[in-house]
Design a protein around this motif. Structure first.
Motif, PDB file in Angstrom:
ATOM      1  N   TRP A  62      48.977  38.916  35.698  1.00 22.47           N
ATOM      2  CA  TRP A  62      50.293  38.889  36.321  1.00 22.47           C
ATOM      3  C   TRP A  62      51.254  37.918  35.646  1.00 22.47           C
ATOM      4  O   TRP A  62      52.479  38.053  35.784  1.00 22.47           O
ATOM      5  CB  TRP A  62      50.200  38.545  37.807  1.00 22.47           C
ATOM      6  CG  TRP A  62      49.505  37.242  38.124  1.00 22.47           C
ATOM      7  CD1 TRP A  62      48.204  37.089  38.477  1.00 22.47           C
ATOM      8  CD2 TRP A  62      50.081  35.931  38.096  1.00 22.47           C
ATOM      9  NE1 TRP A  62      47.919  35.756  38.678  1.00 22.47           N
ATOM     10  CE2 TRP A  62      49.061  35.034  38.447  1.00 22.47           C
ATOM     11  CE3 TRP A  62      51.350  35.429  37.818  1.00 22.47           C
ATOM     12  CZ2 TRP A  62      49.273  33.658  38.533  1.00 22.47           C
ATOM     13  CZ3 TRP A  62      51.559  34.066  37.892  1.00 22.47           C
ATOM     14  CH2 TRP A  62      50.534  33.189  38.243  1.00 22.47           C
ATOM     15  N   LEU A 116      52.733  35.839  45.041  1.00 24.55           N
ATOM     16  CA  LEU A 116      51.539  36.605  44.672  1.00 24.55           C
ATOM     17  C   LEU A 116      50.948  37.331  45.877  1.00 24.55           C
ATOM     18  O   LEU A 116      50.432  38.448  45.751  1.00 24.55           O
ATOM     19  CB  LEU A 116      50.494  35.677  44.054  1.00 24.55           C
ATOM     20  CG  LEU A 116      50.811  35.175  42.643  1.00 24.55           C
ATOM     21  CD1 LEU A 116      49.779  34.142  42.207  1.00 24.55           C
ATOM     22  CD2 LEU A 116      50.847  36.337  41.641  1.00 24.55           C
ATOM     23  N   THR A 121      54.990  39.568  41.274  1.00 20.27           N
ATOM     24  CA  THR A 121      54.526  38.804  40.114  1.00 20.27           C
ATOM     25  C   THR A 121      55.694  38.220  39.324  1.00 20.27           C
ATOM     26  O   THR A 121      55.522  37.197  38.643  1.00 20.27           O
ATOM     27  CB  THR A 121      53.671  39.689  39.202  1.00 20.27           C
ATOM     28  OG1 THR A 121      54.443  40.813  38.752  1.00 20.27           O
ATOM     29  CG2 THR A 121      52.433  40.181  39.938  1.00 20.27           C
ATOM     30  N   ASP A 244      45.924  32.168  40.688  1.00 20.63           N
ATOM     31  CA  ASP A 244      45.269  33.473  40.641  1.00 20.63           C
ATOM     32  C   ASP A 244      44.129  33.558  41.648  1.00 20.63           C
ATOM     33  O   ASP A 244      43.854  34.632  42.194  1.00 20.63           O
ATOM     34  CB  ASP A 244      44.740  33.726  39.235  1.00 20.63           C
ATOM     35  CG  ASP A 244      44.257  35.151  39.049  1.00 20.63           C
ATOM     36  OD1 ASP A 244      45.106  36.068  39.093  1.00 20.63           O
ATOM     37  OD2 ASP A 244      43.036  35.348  38.877  1.00 20.63           O
TER      38      ASP A 244
END
Length: 456
Positions: A62, A116, A121, A244
């Motif tokens: 992303w 997110l 993104t 993430d």
């Protein structure tokens, strides 16, 4: 208010901050040099972080490097151009004002996590780019050591020298290391504060060597520059990986206390102070949190002041009162900002005159020195200025020493300068002497007086 940092597209990077004018500028140079939308040190740091992630096989799909790089310089090329006072957001010193870099790192991290979570993104990437600017800034020792605050010429010269060596992704290989391990962070505020401490510890040696030589080729300057740049690149890699994984968000605010040093303050006093503590649900202090308030002016406008907490969650800021109408209450909402959430404590003060000395200025009496059980005691405190005039609007607090316990009460003096407190005598009050201490502030001075009664 939501802040658009550059082009209208930045509206996607949703984050609420107090971003209007502050009261003092922190230095004249931006941390690490920028090149507008060209390539310089802030961009180089992003690329070094991505090299670390690539080597570890943990670079998330992303994150869009090409989207990110034009935003890494915006806190300098747009925000500080519009308002130079925002230089305080680029530092984290070990002095009273600290600076807002840790706050900006945390706030952009929270915004990236939230983006997110909704699949945005683009907003996540932009917030990481902005975060990277402030994280890199506090890897620069001139932005973290108190002694660097007044070294603007050396500060600027050092950053320009480093910029000249970081103009391409492949530049300065000795200042990077792609093989370091990637790890999750647990609290981005602590990560940022630790980065600041790391660079701060290297300031004295860096400044001494660079001041003597003016060159990054000096062995000491070269070594320290490599150390801090490798540190921020590693930290940024950990930030991107932790985002993430959905970890690393700093704790939310759970408790916020704030007070003014003087409620009854001398007009034009230069040493009024806001004192605040910001804590999480475990009772631990939240470091780097922003505390902001607006102070009234004689012309009816208000001036914004900002400060940031230390590692223990404590903040203090000393500032001038100004000249305001006497004996007119002034409200001061004090706001703490953590993870884009704002918590307000409403406080107030009153410009007030000097009280007369002794009991002529502040005295306290009871209506009956020997009350019986079931009787109500009335305590009266009287405040008068040096001319014998009653002083209204002052906050009086009383502490009743009841033997096994103590009780605090409070009231405001009326137009006659009197404030009252009442208490019904019960059998739970220990027989014998009950002491009462009254306290008041006026003219930036603490005053107290005493009285007592004997419970039959």
């Amino acid at each position: 208010m939501p802040r658009v940092f550059r082009k209208p597209a930045m509206a996607l990077a949703v984050i609420s901050l107090v971003l209007t004018s502050s009261w003092i500028t922190a230095g004249s140079a931006s941390a690490w040099a920028t090149a507008g939308d060209g390539y310089a040190t802030h961009d180089w740091v992003v690329d070094k972080a991505l090299e670390i992630l690539d080597h570890a096989g943990t670079r998330p799909d992303w994150f869009d490097r090409d989207l990110a790089l034009p935003y890494t310089d915006d806190p300098d090329s747009i925000e500080r151009v519009e308002d130079p006072a925002r230089g305080w957001e680029h530092v984290y010193y070990d002095n009273e004002r600290h600076g807002g870099a840790v706050q900006r790192v945390s706030e952009h991290y929270t915004a990236a996590l939230e983006a997110l979570a909704t699949g945005d993104t683009r907003a996540a990437t932009i917030n990481v780019a902005l975060l990277s600017h402030f994280l890199s800034d506090i890897g620069q020792p001139y932005h973290t050591a108190r002694a660097g605050l007044r070294q603007s010429s050396m500060h600027a010269a050092y950053e320009s020298a480093v910029k000249a060596r970081t103009r391409t992704p492949a530049a300065a290989p000795g200042w990077s290391n792609a093989t370091v391990a990637v790890s999750r962070i647990s609290n981005v505020r602590k990560t940022a504060a630790q980065t600041a401490a790391y660079s701060r510890a290297r300031f004295a040696d860096l400044h001494a060597a660079f001041s003597a030589t003016g060159s990054v080729d000096n062995p000491t300057v070269n070594r320290i520059t490599g150390e801090v740049l490798r540190r921020v690149a590693s930290d940024l890699a950990n930030v991107i990986w932790s985002l993430d994984q959905g970890t690393g968000r700093s704790p939310d605010l759970a408790a916020f206390s704030a007070k003014l040093r003087w409620i009854g303050v001398r007009n034009a006093d230069k040493a009024e102070r806001v004192i605040a503590d910001v804590r999480d649900a475990t009772g631990a202090g939240i470091g780097g949190a922003e505390v902001a308030f607006t102070w009234p002016r004689a012309d009816g406008t208000r001036k914004l002041y900002r400060t940031w907490t230390n590692r223990d969650g404590h903040a203090e800021l000393t500032f001038p009162v100004g000249k305001l109408p006497m004996l007119r209450r002034q409200d001061v909402p004090i706001v703490a900002i953590v993870n884009a959430a704002r918590t307000t404590r409403d406080r107030w003060f009153i410009p007030s005159p000097k009280l007369a000395d002794g009991r002529a200025g502040f005295k306290t009496v009871v209506n009956d020195p020997t009350p019986d059980i079931g009787q109500t005691i009335k305590v009266t405190s009287l405040a008068r200025d040096t001319g014998g005039r009653p002083v209204r609007g002052l906050l009086v607090t009383w502490t009743w020493d009841l033997g096994a316990t103590s009780v605090r009460t409070s009231a405001i003096t009326n137009a006659e300068g009197r404030a009252y407190s009442y208490r019904t005598i019960t059998s739970s009050i220990t027989s014998g002497t009950v002491a009462i201490t009254a306290r008041v502030q006026s003219y930036s001075r603490n005053r107290s007086s005493y009285t007592s009664f004997n419970r039959n």
